[in-house]
Design a protein around this motif. Sequence first.
Motif, PDB file in Angstrom:
ATOM      1  N   ASN A 177       0.852  -1.183   0.000  1.00 16.35           N
ATOM      2  CA  ASN A 177       0.000   0.000   0.000  1.00 16.35           C
ATOM      3  C   ASN A 177       0.892   1.238   0.000  1.00 16.35           C
ATOM      4  OD1 ASN A 177      -2.473  -1.440   0.193  1.00 16.35           O
ATOM      5  ND2 ASN A 177      -2.167  -1.697   2.388  1.00 16.35           N
ATOM      6  N   LYS A 226      -4.273   6.747  -2.682  1.00 14.58           N
ATOM      7  CA  LYS A 226      -3.797   5.481  -2.130  1.00 14.58           C
ATOM      8  C   LYS A 226      -3.846   4.400  -3.207  1.00 14.58           C
ATOM      9  CE  LYS A 226      -5.135   6.545   2.624  1.00 14.58           C
ATOM     10  NZ  LYS A 226      -3.751   6.692   3.089  1.00 14.58           N
ATOM     11  N   SER A 281      -2.956   0.266  -4.035  1.00 20.17           N
ATOM     12  CA  SER A 281      -2.641  -1.073  -3.541  1.00 20.17           C
ATOM     13  C   SER A 281      -2.340  -1.997  -4.702  1.00 20.17           C
ATOM     14  CB  SER A 281      -3.808  -1.643  -2.726  1.00 20.17           C
ATOM     15  OG  SER A 281      -3.835  -1.100  -1.449  1.00 20.17           O
ATOM     16  N   GLU A 327      -7.027   0.800  -0.166  1.00 21.61           N
ATOM     17  CA  GLU A 327      -5.960  -0.074   0.313  1.00 21.61           C
ATOM     18  C   GLU A 327      -6.451  -1.501   0.531  1.00 21.61           C
ATOM     19  OE1 GLU A 327      -4.484   1.790   3.842  1.00 21.61           O
ATOM     20  OE2 GLU A 327      -2.996   2.962   2.730  1.00 21.61           O
TER      21      GLU A 327
END
Length: 391
Positions: free
Chosen positions: A320, A331, A333, A356
């Motif tokens: 992440n 964000k 991931s 995430e």
Amino acid sequence: MDVYISLVRTLIGYHAGANAPRNHPDITQWRERWGRVQELKEKSRIENRARRSAPTRGATNQSLAEQVVLAAMRRGDRIQMFPMADDLDGIWDVDFSPNGQMLATAHGLRTVQLWNTVEQRRSGKALMGGHIKQVETVRFSPDGKMLASGSADGRIMLWDTTTGNGLVEPLAVSSGSAWTVAFSPDNRLLLGAGRTVRIWNISQPEQPEVVTKLGSNLSGGLAVSPIGLLATGHADGTAQIWDLETFEKRGSALRGHSEDVTAVAFSPDGGLLATASRGVVQLWDTSSNEMVGEPLTGAVGHFQTITFSPNGKLLTGVTNSTTKARAENKKTSVVHVWNTATWTAACEPLQGHTAEIWGAAFSPDSQLFATGGGDGLLRLWILPQRTNQSR
């Protein structure tokens, strides 16, 4: 229809001694009903003809969709199935039952949910009670009879997977979060990790007994090997291997990282330990505590989880990271997948979550890989079992 309507006219006008007129309001209703019946009968005939003329599935008795999935698996392609669980305030962790028929997910609504893996639907009501903050970790016991869950309230619950009932009052791990839970291979011990690892004897699940407390300043999860070893990751960049029979350290600390060790995982045979920090995975020989090969690099961000497939052919790592995008924090991931025969990428990194990823797990047969995260989606993937170069 004319014969049918004539009969209806006769019945309606019976008491008057004459047929009802054609424009009688009841006649219109009966005419419409008869028309709908005829339409349904015709539709049924068409469907029956289609079924009789459809090609058979052949000796494999598999649908076209099943054949497509199997062909893709043989090619080593990855497949993403339809996501589930978008209404439970995030998925903090996920785990498969030992037979793979059930999935357990941990949620921000202080609940745990069981799922039917094959049908991809909820299996019973959510497990509630005992946690007062979000549930951050779930693990099935090796025999599949129990499920442990740990929460940000620093407490662990033990659940009966058949009844969905809690087996004990909440067990306190620490004053902080219960990040990770695990069982010993023989079902005898329950382990919970916060800043330290607390261990209970659960030979009698309804009467757990505190055995000991290990380690300090933990920065990541814990891992238990099939041969009874425990691994912990620490904030000083080290990892430690412990013996679960004696509860003593097995050798000195493993020093191979410059930052917090955020994830650890044993290979299925217990011979290797993988440790992860920011963008780096290091492998260790558990018999000698020596590094194995060069670190696996190239990832961006801290590793949330690392996981070996049960057949030992793959190692996955979830990272992440946060980047600036138009003055906002974005964000990202990514799931990295390595082939353990060559320690090269088995496929392009997996992406598909919009927030995430917090939890990931392999099915017992290594064919399915489940991920869940802040977007509340539970995704199932079929991962390649061969390297790109071998295709």
